[in-house]
Motif scaffolding. Structure first.
Motif, PDB file in Angstrom:
ATOM      1  N   SER A 151       0.834  -1.191   0.000  1.00 26.81           N
ATOM      2  CA  SER A 151       0.000   0.000   0.000  1.00 26.81           C
ATOM      3  C   SER A 151       0.874   1.249   0.000  1.00 26.81           C
ATOM      4  O   SER A 151       2.018   1.205  -0.459  1.00 26.81           O
ATOM      5  CB  SER A 151      -0.948  -0.029   1.207  1.00 26.81           C
ATOM      6  N   GLN A 197      -4.942   2.995   0.688  1.00 27.17           N
ATOM      7  CA  GLN A 197      -5.739   2.271   1.680  1.00 27.17           C
ATOM      8  C   GLN A 197      -7.215   2.663   1.606  1.00 27.17           C
ATOM      9  O   GLN A 197      -8.101   1.788   1.596  1.00 27.17           O
ATOM     10  CB  GLN A 197      -5.192   2.562   3.095  1.00 27.17           C
ATOM     11  N   ALA A 201     -10.602   0.386   0.406  1.00 27.28           N
ATOM     12  CA  ALA A 201     -11.745   0.232   1.310  1.00 27.28           C
ATOM     13  C   ALA A 201     -13.044   0.611   0.599  1.00 27.28           C
ATOM     14  O   ALA A 201     -14.073  -0.068   0.737  1.00 27.28           O
ATOM     15  CB  ALA A 201     -11.546   1.088   2.559  1.00 27.28           C
ATOM     16  N   LEU A 204     -14.128  -2.136  -1.806  1.00 25.56           N
ATOM     17  CA  LEU A 204     -14.783  -3.243  -1.100  1.00 25.56           C
ATOM     18  C   LEU A 204     -16.263  -2.941  -0.869  1.00 25.56           C
ATOM     19  O   LEU A 204     -17.129  -3.793  -1.113  1.00 25.56           O
ATOM     20  CB  LEU A 204     -14.086  -3.497   0.246  1.00 25.56           C
ATOM     21  N   ALA A 212     -16.115  -2.417   5.988  1.00 26.02           N
ATOM     22  CA  ALA A 212     -14.735  -2.424   5.495  1.00 26.02           C
ATOM     23  C   ALA A 212     -13.853  -1.562   6.393  1.00 26.02           C
ATOM     24  O   ALA A 212     -14.207  -0.428   6.734  1.00 26.02           O
ATOM     25  CB  ALA A 212     -14.677  -1.914   4.057  1.00 26.02           C
ATOM     26  N   TYR A 214      -9.376  -1.053   7.585  1.00 21.95           N
ATOM     27  CA  TYR A 214      -8.003  -1.452   7.268  1.00 21.95           C
ATOM     28  C   TYR A 214      -7.060  -1.095   8.412  1.00 21.95           C
ATOM     29  O   TYR A 214      -7.355  -0.241   9.254  1.00 21.95           O
ATOM     30  CB  TYR A 214      -7.516  -0.807   5.965  1.00 21.95           C
ATOM     31  N   ASN A 216      -2.829  -0.338   8.917  1.00 25.13           N
ATOM     32  CA  ASN A 216      -1.509  -0.167   8.321  1.00 25.13           C
ATOM     33  C   ASN A 216      -0.477  -1.004   9.065  1.00 25.13           C
ATOM     34  O   ASN A 216      -0.484  -1.081  10.293  1.00 25.13           O
ATOM     35  CB  ASN A 216      -1.089   1.308   8.367  1.00 25.13           C
ATOM     36  N   ALA A 223      -0.977  -2.942   3.917  1.00 25.70           N
ATOM     37  CA  ALA A 223      -2.231  -2.687   4.623  1.00 25.70           C
ATOM     38  C   ALA A 223      -3.056  -3.963   4.638  1.00 25.70           C
ATOM     39  O   ALA A 223      -3.101  -4.698   3.648  1.00 25.70           O
ATOM     40  CB  ALA A 223      -3.010  -1.555   3.961  1.00 25.70           C
ATOM     41  N   HIS A 225      -6.789  -5.195   4.857  1.00 22.01           N
ATOM     42  CA  HIS A 225      -8.195  -4.793   4.741  1.00 22.01           C
ATOM     43  C   HIS A 225      -9.084  -5.969   5.141  1.00 22.01           C
ATOM     44  O   HIS A 225      -8.801  -7.125   4.764  1.00 22.01           O
ATOM     45  CB  HIS A 225      -8.519  -4.379   3.307  1.00 22.01           C
ATOM     46  N   ARG A 226     -10.137  -5.674   5.872  1.00 22.71           N
ATOM     47  CA  ARG A 226     -11.073  -6.704   6.295  1.00 22.71           C
ATOM     48  C   ARG A 226     -12.486  -6.203   6.061  1.00 22.71           C
ATOM     49  O   ARG A 226     -12.789  -5.026   6.285  1.00 22.71           O
ATOM     50  CB  ARG A 226     -10.871  -7.046   7.763  1.00 22.71           C
ATOM     51  N   ALA A 227     -13.370  -7.084   5.612  1.00 24.65           N
ATOM     52  CA  ALA A 227     -14.778  -6.732   5.410  1.00 24.65           C
ATOM     53  C   ALA A 227     -15.621  -7.992   5.570  1.00 24.65           C
ATOM     54  O   ALA A 227     -15.098  -9.108   5.631  1.00 24.65           O
ATOM     55  CB  ALA A 227     -14.977  -6.112   4.031  1.00 24.65           C
TER      56      ALA A 227
END
Length: 231
Positions: A151, A197, A201, A204, A212, A214, A216, A223, A225-227
């Motif tokens: 990222s 980043q 997001a 997503l 969503a 993120y 760092n 980065a 990222h989660r969703a």
């Protein structure tokens, strides 16, 4: 071997990774100064797979990113579109169910996984939105996605130094190790032109994921990222 272009044509990118498969993991360790192992462990922690859960590990390459999930008791399916990578991985870990697959046309049924993850591979897909929607399709309602990807460093002076290293030193070191010229020139350029980043997001959310967020890592070099797929 010719390098792939930033158009990211699947056949070109797959061929490029086929050519560097044998030394791919070693090269990653060297150019990241060993940090890639920490990044992958953080990804596993973010997925937080329970024993018995089904995890799809996309762009799994030789299966290095899949092994911790298996060790933790999850049923992990490593998938990649580079046959060369899969062959190296299967020879080393014949117990893992490697599957050849394109992230834009996943060969899996709807809602067949509890979680999907992809490490350092999403930026190599020709259409990010299509891939994110395919990941959404194969995850059950309430399931999650975790993306680990290079990222944008958050501190300006460090960002400038990092980009100089990325574009000049990284390809030189990698080309010596892999003995394949051009591959890491493409990879360096793909990192430099990748989404920030915040941009990822938003992608997503636009693809249908929710919540969503993120984190760092290493100053934004990477980065996470989660969703979640809506229930």
């Amino acid at each position: 071997m010719s390098r792939a272009s930033l158009e990211k044509k699947p056949a070109e990118v797959a061929s490029m990774f086929d050519g560097i498969a044998a030394r791919y993991d070693l090269t990653n360790d060297l150019i990241s100064l060993g940090q890639d192992r920490r990044w992958r462990r953080l990804t596993v922690d973010a997925v937080a797979a329970m024993p018995g859960e089904r995890v799809l590990d996309l762009a799994a390459g030789t299966g290095t990113s899949s092994e911790p999930f298996a060790a933790d008791g999850a049923f992990v399916v490593p998938s990649d579109f580079s046959i060369g990578m899969l062959q190296v991985g299967k020879a080393r870990r014949p117990d893992l169910p490697f599957v050849a697959g394109d992230a834009m046309r996943l060969p899996f049924a709807d809602a067949s996984f509890d979680a999907v993850t992809i490490s350092f591979g999403l930026r190599n897909v020709a259409d990010t939105d299509v891939a994110l929607r395919e990941m959404l399709r194969v995850v059950r309602p309430g399931g999650r996605v975790v993306i680990c990807e290079f990222s944008t460093p958050t501190w300006g002076p460090f960002r400038k130094v990092y980009q100089e290293y990325l574009m000049r030193a990284l390809p030189v070191v990698a080309n010596v190790v892999t003995r394949e010229k051009g591959s890491y020139d493409y990879l360096a350029e793909s990192i430099r032109t990748w989404h920030t980043q915040v941009e990822l997001a938003h992608l997503l959310l636009e693809a249908g994921w929710e919540h969503a967020a993120y984190r760092n890592v290493s100053g934004g070099i990477v980065a996470l990222h989660r969703a979640v797929r809506p229930s």
